[in-house]
Write a protein that holds these residues in place. Structure first.
Motif, short mmCIF file in Angstrom:
data_model
loop_
_atom_site.label_atom_id
_atom_site.label_comp_id
_atom_site.label_asym_id
_atom_site.label_seq_id
_atom_site.Cartn_x
_atom_site.Cartn_y
_atom_site.Cartn_z
N PHE A 124 -6.09 -6.25 21.09
CA PHE A 124 -6.03 -7.20 19.66
C PHE A 124 -5.50 -6.49 18.51
N PHE A 125 -6.05 -5.32 18.46
CA PHE A 125 -5.39 -4.32 17.22
C PHE A 125 -4.02 -3.95 17.29
N HIS A 126 -3.32 -3.96 18.52
CA HIS A 126 -2.04 -3.55 18.81
C HIS A 126 -1.38 -4.81 18.42
N ARG A 127 -1.74 -5.86 18.90
CA ARG A 127 -1.10 -7.26 18.62
C ARG A 127 -0.94 -7.49 17.08
N ALA A 128 -1.80 -7.08 16.31
CA ALA A 128 -1.85 -7.09 14.92
C ALA A 128 -0.92 -5.97 14.41
N GLY A 129 -0.46 -5.23 14.99
CA GLY A 129 0.72 -4.10 14.73
C GLY A 129 -0.16 -2.97 14.23
#
Length: 116
Positions: free
Chosen positions: A13-18
């Motif tokens: 989820f943190f990766h998807r948020a950039g």
């Protein structure tokens, strides 16, 4: 899903948020399962893969507050496949640095990723 896979999934989820994010080792992680770098500072995550009836309690929150302080983190997230006790929620309300993420929140995160 085993606990380490749950940590990896939470990290996504943190990766998807950039954000740059990484999981810690499987054991002796000193209360941190995921680190993420946010423009406002370090974010730390503790993952609790609990059964529905096994709510996360106040002692977990109090301990994690200490970890957030030790790590000088901007924000800390406790992510669980369960929910939180009323005492845990009350303890969290005493700080703006801790965010609680229960199973219902995780389901929403899949549909609409959070803005950290």
């Amino acid at each position: 899903m085993d606990p380490f896979n749950f940590e990896q999934h939470s990290m996504s989820f943190f990766h998807r948020a950039g954000l740059e994010a990484w999981a810690t080792r499987r054991s002796n992680d000193f209360g941190v399962d995921v680190f993420a770098v946010h423009p406002d500072g370090l974010m730390i995550v503790q993952c609790k893969r609990n059964s529905t009836e096994n709510k996360v309690g106040r002692p977990t929150i109090q301990q994690f507050k200490g970890v957030v302080e030790e790590q000088n983190a901007h924000r800390g997230y406790i992510i669980t496949t369960s929910t939180f006790t009323e005492e845990a929620i009350a303890s969290t309300a005493l700080t703006d640095k801790i965010m609680l993420v229960a199973m219902d929140d995780l389901v929403r995160w899949h549909a609409e990723p959070p803005a950290f």
